[in-house]
Design a protein around this motif. Structure first.
Motif, short mmCIF file in Angstrom:
data_model
loop_
_atom_site.label_atom_id
_atom_site.label_comp_id
_atom_site.label_asym_id
_atom_site.label_seq_id
_atom_site.Cartn_x
_atom_site.Cartn_y
_atom_site.Cartn_z
N LEU A 12 37.17 27.28 28.96
CA LEU A 12 38.26 26.87 28.06
C LEU A 12 39.65 27.17 28.64
N PRO A 13 39.94 28.38 29.12
CA PRO A 13 41.29 28.60 29.67
C PRO A 13 41.59 27.79 30.93
N ALA A 16 42.64 24.43 29.66
CA ALA A 16 43.99 24.51 29.12
C ALA A 16 45.03 24.60 30.24
N THR A 37 50.80 25.90 23.71
CA THR A 37 49.42 25.61 24.12
C THR A 37 48.75 26.86 24.69
N THR A 41 45.65 28.86 23.02
CA THR A 41 44.40 29.04 23.77
C THR A 41 44.00 30.51 23.83
N THR A 42 44.96 31.37 24.12
CA THR A 42 44.63 32.80 24.23
C THR A 42 44.25 33.39 22.87
N LEU A 44 42.75 31.68 20.50
CA LEU A 44 41.39 31.19 20.27
C LEU A 44 40.37 32.03 21.02
N LEU A 120 46.34 31.80 32.39
CA LEU A 120 45.11 31.28 31.81
C LEU A 120 43.96 31.29 32.82
N SER A 124 40.35 33.47 32.68
CA SER A 124 39.02 32.91 32.94
C SER A 124 38.28 33.72 34.00
#
Length: 526
Positions: A12-13, A16, A37, A41-42, A44, A120, A124
């Motif tokens: 996911l990251p 993003a 964004t 994302t973070t 989430l 991001l 990950s």
């Protein structure tokens, strides 16, 4: 919970980050969209981390949320899974990352999408490192994490950022070359890259000696241990605030995680025979770096040297080779991630206003910035190890475990608490009390709502760990018990101390290379 939950947290990251890099619009529009964004994302991922914790069975031994594929053949599996140790470090990573995004919300104005994409990608890679169950997959995640931090320091850092970024990269990369050679030898010897299989395999004690040193070369630099710590102060001073937070909060924990996951269970006999080396380096580090911290004029350098001293507690506790020491070291890793990260954020608050880290340029902040002074005092006390904070629990457990192994090492390490109180309280006194150094210092506004939103969660987390540490220790206990069982029967190096391993109610030395060493980690491996 879905069987691909860990994979989703890793992918996911990255998705993003890719979206940020191709985001359309002018520079201001891209920066605005990129910030929200990245923050979304973070957040989430933080929710997913909380779900991971909620779904984790704390009483169960072994690894959970296991995923296993062979897209690259039998020698590099996509093999993921977490135990309590991995869980806590993943939670630390996803907890700190939204705070890092907020920390650079206003201070970073150039190449904002690229800056946030680097964070991001780093998130990950950190999750992948802690979740990897294949040794070569672990190595890829472990080393790839250097790249985004190299870019963050080298592009968005201070005046000496190029020097600091290359020093950081070369130090940490070169140490890992020997580890890679050791890994390849192990794979050839055992015929498997599975960490669980390798942890249960009894390597020849002579081979363990050299393998331990090969892995030690990498993990000692990542910690960092004295004397291979010199890259850290430069990296912290030149890194932007958010870079320092994630460097201190998570990246320094990779070395400690490596010791727990590889050195102790895979090379138990060598760990016992080389305990003198780890203790000696830890004792020198806690005294020397604390004294160096006392004379620092730069706030970031002082906190960086304090990190080396705190990481010395981690290594000393791990190599106490008992449950209290190892558990205390793991709690210390979590506590240091929160407290040191918070201290760097506090430095960032005043740096954004005055654009200097020189301690002498401040003073009187208790009068001009009272809310900030209270927050700084709280994290200063947590760093010192005040009861009811996370630092107290960590130091207490480490010293209990260390005392069972060596009273001399315990005595020296305890001086680190005294010296730590000296340099942290001296720092606070110079910042918060006395007269302001100038009119610009008197004019600094107090913490904003955004800055309070960044620091308040850290206050809650530090108090939570200090008042109810069992909620953090419970998931780790089965994994720690498995490591201690693997170390059962290990003979420690002969030193002019009273080093022993506790068995039952009375301490006693035990024979080397005991063939009947309990292999509780075998079940945990699968």
């Amino acid at each position: 919970m879905a069987g691909s939950f860990l994979t989703l947290m890793i992918v996911l990251p990255v998705l993003a980050a890719a979206a940020l890099l191709v985001m359309p619009g002018d520079e201001a529009t891209r920066a605005f969209r990129a910030r929200w964004t990245a923050l979304g994302t973070t957040l989430l991922l933080l929710v997913m981390g909380a779900a991971l914790w909620a779904g984790y069975e704390t009483s169960a031994a072994g690894f959970q949320f296991v995923e296993r594929l062979q897209p690259f053949g039998p020698w590099l599996e996509w093999h993921l899974g977490i135990d309590g140790i991995s869980l806590m470090l993943i939670l630390l990573s996803v907890f700190l990352m939204p705070l890092c995004i907020l920390a650079g919300w206003e201070s970073v104005q150039t190449r904002v999408p690229e800056y946030l994409a680097a964070f991001l990608v780093m998130e990950s890679l950190m999750i992948g490192t802690f979740a990897a169950r294949d040794m070569l997959l672990f190595y890829l995640f472990f080393e790839a994490g250097l790249i985004p931090m190299f870019l963050i320091i080298g592009i968005w850092g201070g005046a000496q950022r190029i020097y600091a970024s290359y020093k950081f990269f070369l130090y940490t990369l070169l140490g890992s070359v020997l580890m890679l050679v050791g890994m390849l030898w192990m794979v050839n010897e055992v015929g498997s890259t599975d960490i669980g299989v390798l942890s249960a395999y009894d390597f020849d004690p002579r081979a363990q000696f050299w393998l331990f040193l090969a892995f030690f070369a990498s993990f000692a630099v990542k910690m960092p241990m004295w004397p291979v710590h010199t890259w850290l102060p430069d990296a912290h001073v030149q890194a932007p605030t958010a870079g320092s937070v994630i460097l201190a909060g998570v990246l320094l924990k990779l070395g400690g995680y490596g010791f727990v996951r590889f050195s102790l269970p895979m090379f138990p006999d060598a760990s016992g025979q080389l305990i003198w080396l780890v203790f000696a380096l830890s004792m020198v580090a806690v005294v020397y770096t604390s004294l160096v911290a006392l004379v620092q004029a730069d706030m970031k350098k002082l906190i960086a040297y304090s990190s080396v001293a705190h990481m010395a507690f981690v290594t000393a506790g791990l190599f106490a080779l008992n449950e209290q020491g190892i558990e205390g070291s793991l709690v210390m890793m979590l506590s240091h991630g929160l407290v040191s990260g918070a201290l760097f954020l506090c430095v960032g608050v005043v740096y954004d206003r005055l654009h200097t880290r020189e301690i002498d340029r401040y003073g009187g902040l208790a009068d001009t910035m009272p809310r900030y002074a209270v927050l700084l005092l709280f994290f200063t006390m947590a760093s010192v190890g005040l009861p009811a904070t996370s630092g107290f629990v960590a130091e207490f457990l480490v010293l209990i475990g260390l005392y069972q192994t060596s009273t001399w090492a315990t005595l020296v390490m305890t001086t680190g608490i005294i010296l730590g109180a000296a340099y942290m309280l001296w720092l606070y006194r110079r910042l918060a009390y006395g007269q302001a150094a100038g009119d610009d210092t008197r004019a600094m506004p107090d913490v904003s709502a955004r800055e309070v939103a960044i620091l308040a969660p850290l206050v809650v987390a530090v108090l939570w760990m200090g008042i109810y540490p069992g909620s953090f220790q419970a998931p780790m206990r089965p994994a720690v018990a498995g490591i201690v069982a693997r170390l059962d029967g290990v003979q420690l190096a002969t030193l002019p101390t009273d080093m022993t391993i506790m068995q039952g109610s009375a301490p006693q030395t035990v024979p080397a290379g005991q063939a009947a060493r309990r292999l509780a980690t075998v079940e945990a491996a699968h």
